[in-house]
Write an enzyme that holds these catalytic residues in place. Structure first.
Site, PDB file in Angstrom:
ATOM      1  N   ASP A  91      38.511  41.461  43.131  1.00  0.00           N
ATOM      2  CA  ASP A  91      39.721  41.573  42.328  1.00  0.00           C
ATOM      3  C   ASP A  91      39.742  40.557  41.198  1.00  0.00           C
ATOM      4  O   ASP A  91      39.100  39.506  41.261  1.00  0.00           O
ATOM      5  CB  ASP A  91      40.972  41.439  43.196  1.00  0.00           C
ATOM      6  N   GLU A 129      41.745  38.256  46.631  1.00  0.00           N
ATOM      7  CA  GLU A 129      41.694  36.794  46.564  1.00  0.00           C
ATOM      8  C   GLU A 129      42.749  36.246  45.627  1.00  0.00           C
ATOM      9  O   GLU A 129      43.339  35.195  45.886  1.00  0.00           O
ATOM     10  CB  GLU A 129      40.300  36.348  46.103  1.00  0.00           C
TER      11      GLU A 129
END
Length: 421
Positions: free
Chosen positions: A99, A165
């Protein structure tokens, strides 16, 4: 020629392929539903397509359910390349995240558009290029180089490409550890290449606690020429922010030279009210604090101080308006991460990483702590030694973010060394 020398040479030969892979991955936005996007599904599928013919011994996909995301899942991929003793070899995890953060103000992207990567002057520009694409690709090709040469490492390498994350890891590492604890062993070694410095000489072994909270002040809006008829929430919030800032800095003032900066930080970062005219005394105001706290302190104690200062300010301005006692101040915790026990600076993963840097770069690394949070903390809480390390220009989250190609290639050699030494 040693295996490490052979693998380093093969990594160098793969330079152009590494750049091509990074460009492909940057082109696919992978932004959390927390920001209104679809998540990491498309990037995970691309990554699986890239490695489908690579001779990994095992590839597993774990889907954390999230109805907001594309196809209702937030995927994490584990790819195993066994060591010399097969599945019984000691294990090295290299964890990167798929991400990325949103692009932000598009007008500030002057080199290229966020998801139209550009290779220029030895750099690859685009959102997620450095954070965490550079290290993700480096980890991939550290293993690819060994595969191409038919070399089995001393340690089994587990490449973990995880989701979520950037917004707390609830659907990434945290979900994996909670739902699949069988994946992890106490004797595992963990590298999280998600922070570092420009020459790769800093090894992070400790992190501060993180606490983000929002203070919401409710007063009563009134014309600024007649302030006594209402309660100016802006003035109350200014008083609250000032006194809270002073209380936290004065009370929690210890220094720990393992960290940079060596003290706890308490920063008011966001604020505002809905007033849209200079002659309106607003009835609402918000202030957000970002606190990075040394492990010596308990976040519950800090929150108790927040509540105490809040009560003092409420009492100082209290008045009855339209049958209500004002102001009303609420505290909303936006994020909390209590510090994990630090990794022992003499642990095996630290020693191997230092040795790799000496062998390949002729440099002596230092260990320390940071104020940011990474998912190394989840492993430290399990008693698994984890280090955070990479060679970065620190352009993450900025417009015109880039990854330096040399950093990506040279870090891949270090990652391979961790498996071979």
């Amino acid at each position: 020629m040693t295996d490490l020398e052979k693998v380093s040479g093969e990594v160098e030969r793969l330079r152009d392929e590494m750049v091509k892979t990074l460009v492909e991955l940057i082109s696919i936005p992978a932004i959390s539903p927390d920001y209104g996007y679809e998540g990491e599904y498309d990037k995970a599928q691309k990554l699986l397509e890239i490695i489908k013919d690579w001779p990994f011994d095992k590839v597993e996909v774990y889907n954390a359910p999230d109805e907001r995301a594309k196809n209702g899942v937030r995927p994490s991929i584990l790819a195993y390349y066994y060591g010399q003793d097969g599945d019984k070899s000691p294990r090295l995890w290299i964890l990167t995240h798929m991400d990325v953060v949103p692009p932000g103000d598009l007008s500030k992207w002057t080199v290229t558009e966020p998801f139209k990567p550009l290779v220029k002057d030895g750099k690859v520009y685009g959102r997620g290029s450095e954070d965490n694409g550079q290290s993700l690709v480096a980890s991939l090709y550290a293993v690819r180089a060994m595969m191409n040469l038919g070399i089995r490492p001393k340690r089994t390498v587990i490449l973990a490409f995880v989701s979520d994350e950037e917004t707390g890891s609830k659907y990434g590492v945290e979900w994996l550890i909670k739902n699949h604890p069988e994946l992890f062993r106490k004797d595992d070694l963990v590298l999280v290449p998600d922070s570092g410095n420009e020459d790769g000489t800093f090894i992070e072994v400790a992190e501060k606690s993180i606490l983000w909270f929002k203070l919401k002040v409710k007063g009563k809006q009134v014309h600024a020429s007649m302030p006594d008829l209402g309660l100016n929430a802006h003035r109350v919030a200014l008083d609250l922010a000032y006194n809270l800032d002073r209380r936290l800095h004065e009370k929690y003032n210890k220094r720990n030279e393992l960290f940079y900066p060596p003290e706890s930080t308490f920063e008011p970062t966001m604020g505002g009210n809905p007033a849209d005219s200079p002659n309106i005394a607003p009835g609402e105001h918000e202030v957000v604090f970002d606190c990075r706290v040394l492990p010596e302190y308990d976040l519950d104690e800090i929150l108790a101080d927040v509540e105490e200062v809040t009560s003092e300010v409420e009492e100082r301005y209290r008045k009855e308006i339209d049958g209500m006692l004002l102001p009303r101040i609420s505290v909303e915790i936006l994020q909390r991460g209590d510090a994990a026990p630090p990794t022992d600076p003499n642990s095996e993963i630290v020693k191997i990483l230092k040795e790799a840097l000496r062998k390949l770069r002729g440099k002596e690394a230092k260990v320390g702590g940071i104020g940011g949070g990474t998912f190394a903390a989840y492993f430290r809480r399990l008693g698994i030694p984890a280090v955070v390390w990479a060679t970065l220009d620190e352009t993450a989250h900025q417009p015109n973010e880039y990854a330096k190609i040399d950093n990506m290639v040279e870090d891949a050699k270090i990652m391979a060394a961790l498996a071979l030494l």
